[in-house]
Scaffold this active site. Sequence first.
Site, PDB file in Angstrom:
ATOM      1  N   ASP A 102       0.867  -1.199   0.000  1.00  0.00           N
ATOM      2  CA  ASP A 102       0.000   0.000   0.000  1.00  0.00           C
ATOM      3  C   ASP A 102       0.896   1.239   0.000  1.00  0.00           C
ATOM      4  O   ASP A 102       1.713   1.416   0.896  1.00  0.00           O
ATOM      5  CB  ASP A 102      -0.901  -0.033   1.239  1.00  0.00           C
ATOM      6  CG  ASP A 102      -1.972   1.053   1.223  1.00  0.00           C
ATOM      7  OD1 ASP A 102      -3.044   0.842   1.807  1.00  0.00           O
ATOM      8  OD2 ASP A 102      -1.730   2.143   0.645  1.00  0.00           O
ATOM      9  N   ASP A 146      -3.901   2.235  -5.183  1.00  0.00           N
ATOM     10  CA  ASP A 146      -2.528   2.193  -4.665  1.00  0.00           C
ATOM     11  C   ASP A 146      -2.231   0.969  -3.813  1.00  0.00           C
ATOM     12  O   ASP A 146      -1.307   0.986  -3.019  1.00  0.00           O
ATOM     13  CB  ASP A 146      -2.228   3.463  -3.858  1.00  0.00           C
ATOM     14  CG  ASP A 146      -2.833   3.427  -2.461  1.00  0.00           C
ATOM     15  OD1 ASP A 146      -3.887   2.787  -2.293  1.00  0.00           O
ATOM     16  OD2 ASP A 146      -2.242   4.018  -1.550  1.00  0.00           O
ATOM     17  N   GLU A 147      -3.033  -0.080  -3.959  1.00  0.00           N
ATOM     18  CA  GLU A 147      -2.717  -1.254  -3.130  1.00  0.00           C
ATOM     19  C   GLU A 147      -2.996  -2.552  -3.871  1.00  0.00           C
ATOM     20  O   GLU A 147      -3.867  -2.628  -4.741  1.00  0.00           O
ATOM     21  CB  GLU A 147      -3.473  -1.212  -1.801  1.00  0.00           C
ATOM     22  CG  GLU A 147      -4.954  -1.352  -1.952  1.00  0.00           C
ATOM     23  CD  GLU A 147      -5.697  -1.205  -0.625  1.00  0.00           C
ATOM     24  OE1 GLU A 147      -5.361  -1.900   0.341  1.00  0.00           O
ATOM     25  OE2 GLU A 147      -6.614  -0.377  -0.604  1.00  0.00           O
TER      26      GLU A 147
HETATM   27  P1  TTP Z   1      -5.362   5.037   0.902  1.00  0.00           P
HETATM   28  O1  TTP Z   1      -4.317   3.998   0.583  1.00  0.00           O
HETATM   29  O2  TTP Z   1      -6.477   4.655   1.791  1.00  0.00           O
HETATM   30  O3  TTP Z   1      -4.667   6.312   1.558  1.00  0.00           O
HETATM   31  P2  TTP Z   1      -3.260   6.982   1.261  1.00  0.00           P
HETATM   32  O4  TTP Z   1      -2.455   6.182   0.292  1.00  0.00           O
HETATM   33  O5  TTP Z   1      -3.468   8.414   0.868  1.00  0.00           O
HETATM   34  O6  TTP Z   1      -2.567   7.000   2.674  1.00  0.00           O
HETATM   35  P3  TTP Z   1      -1.999   5.762   3.496  1.00  0.00           P
HETATM   36  O7  TTP Z   1      -2.203   4.531   2.682  1.00  0.00           O
HETATM   37  O8  TTP Z   1      -0.539   6.076   3.708  1.00  0.00           O
HETATM   38  O9  TTP Z   1      -2.764   5.776   4.762  1.00  0.00           O
HETATM   39  O10 TTP Z   1      -5.997   5.579  -0.434  1.00  0.00           O
HETATM   40  C1  TTP Z   1      -5.253   5.730  -1.638  1.00  0.00           C
HETATM   41  C2  TTP Z   1      -5.679   6.984  -2.368  1.00  0.00           C
HETATM   42  O11 TTP Z   1      -7.072   6.937  -2.637  1.00  0.00           O
HETATM   43  C3  TTP Z   1      -5.455   8.248  -1.583  1.00  0.00           C
HETATM   44  O12 TTP Z   1      -4.141   8.769  -1.761  1.00  0.00           O
HETATM   45  C4  TTP Z   1      -6.521   9.156  -2.118  1.00  0.00           C
HETATM   46  C5  TTP Z   1      -7.644   8.239  -2.529  1.00  0.00           C
HETATM   47  N1  TTP Z   1      -8.737   8.276  -1.524  1.00  0.00           N
HETATM   48  C6  TTP Z   1      -9.840   9.101  -1.740  1.00  0.00           C
HETATM   49  O13 TTP Z   1      -9.924   9.792  -2.759  1.00  0.00           O
HETATM   50  N2  TTP Z   1     -10.830   9.138  -0.789  1.00  0.00           N
HETATM   51  C7  TTP Z   1     -10.769   8.411   0.373  1.00  0.00           C
HETATM   52  O14 TTP Z   1     -11.671   8.474   1.216  1.00  0.00           O
HETATM   53  C8  TTP Z   1      -9.609   7.557   0.587  1.00  0.00           C
HETATM   54  C9  TTP Z   1      -9.477   6.748   1.850  1.00  0.00           C
HETATM   55  C10 TTP Z   1      -8.631   7.540  -0.391  1.00  0.00           C
HETATM   56 MG    MG Z   2      -2.231   4.119   0.530  1.00  0.00          MG
END
Ligand code: TTP
Ligand code: MG
Length: 422
Positions: free
Chosen positions: A15, A111-112
């Site tokens: 992730d 992103d995962e």
């Molecule tokens: P995440 O992997 O949940 O969040 P992140 O990568 O920003 O942070 P981390 O993993 O380090 O906690 O989500 C990936 C992307 O998806 C995030 O950069 C932006 C988007 N996203 C949204 O647009 N709305 C949301 O509610 C979430 C959770 C993520």
């Molecule tokens: Mg993330």
Amino acid sequence: MTVAARTRATILHVDLDAFFAAVEQRDRPELRGRAVIVGGGGPRDRGVVSTASYEARRFGVHSAMPLRTAGRLCPQAVFLPVDGVKYARVSREVMAILRRFTPLVEQVSIDEAFLDVAGSEPLFGSPAAIALAIQAAIEQELGLTASIGVASNKLVAKVASDLRKPAGLVEVPVGTEASFLAPLAIERLWGVGPRTRDVLAEYGVRTIGDLARLAPDMLERRLGKHGPELIARARGIDAAPVSDEPMEAKSVSHEHTFDVDTASWEVIERTLLALSEGVAGRLRRGAVRASTIAVKVRASDFTTVTRQRTLPEPTDDGAIIWQTVAALARPQVRGIRVRLLGVAASHLMAADQLPLLEGEEARRRRVTAASDAIRGRFGAWALTRARLLGSGVAEPFERDPNTAPEARRIGRARPKGGPPGS
Ligand code: TTP
Ligand code: MG
């Protein structure tokens, strides 16, 4: 998936850290080390935060928070719009790196991904060594950091990747799944939203270990088959194999069942807003836009109607979805008490593959005009949006387990880097 494969910790969950914000900091070096908030048009915009850099999270800013709240908590932040086309491109580059290590890559959001590296060890070394090599490749080739969990199943790998963000690497040796999970807060478990958490609190459950000790039939009486499933998860049990089928969402939906059936348009409207924002957030996370929006209204006597509309432009904007479902729902709710509301988005299209029939510029102008019109019309409702957070209506629904692929995400009820419910 054979039992033998489960006897070793070969599943990786990868992730990216603060993905959208990290891409912007990479591309604009002057933003490195600064609080960066990605989402909508700035601190006075009616929208919500897509993500925030770790520098901004220290002030309590997190995904799905109204931008105005974020602007209050962290006024010095740089606010940037969502560049879905760019993030979708970087996402493909990340997935291409992962596929160098195994063909068994299951992308679960922008992103995962889960990987099963059981067959890759002769070439690349142990699962932990592979995880380190992946982190190094993502950093050197893309200038981004990723956190990785290594475990014997997807459930535990997902929890592990989340534990030491950013740039974390957590390995859970086979046989230690339950003891690894036991001390963690119950919200970290996949499938535990605010509602389930409240039900579990009645049983004195605070940690995953508390839940693992409950008798399945006890919880079944209260939560149906979801109860025993949750207990199995709390014990670290998950048999789902890593699937290499391409990620393909057909629709994204959120529903809410009221505790008490309602006839109040204000409550209905507020709930539709929360549902619309939830759907929009999931569209953005998948880097897709929807051109059909539907609303479902179930009355107290269980009669159910659905109404849908095709939009002139595919959207991932919560306000546009909300405007559409509110207009569709309004005639349907007259004179009835509403038991359930649902919002669904379908006919999804990748954000970077939208047709540009009349040229990008014309398209942009129309989108902006449409959102300005909505802003004008719904300006006063922005207040409702702010109130939403305190009302308990903002997160009344569990993640909808029926929709792929976001449903396959292991849900996160807890905002990272900030006080809960801020
Ligand atoms: P995440 O992997 O949940 O969040 P992140 O990568 O920003 O942070 P981390 O993993 O380090 O906690 O989500 C990936 C992307 O998806 C995030 O950069 C932006 C988007 N996203 C949204 O647009 N709305 C949301 O509610 C979430 C959770 C993520
Ligand atoms: Mg993330």
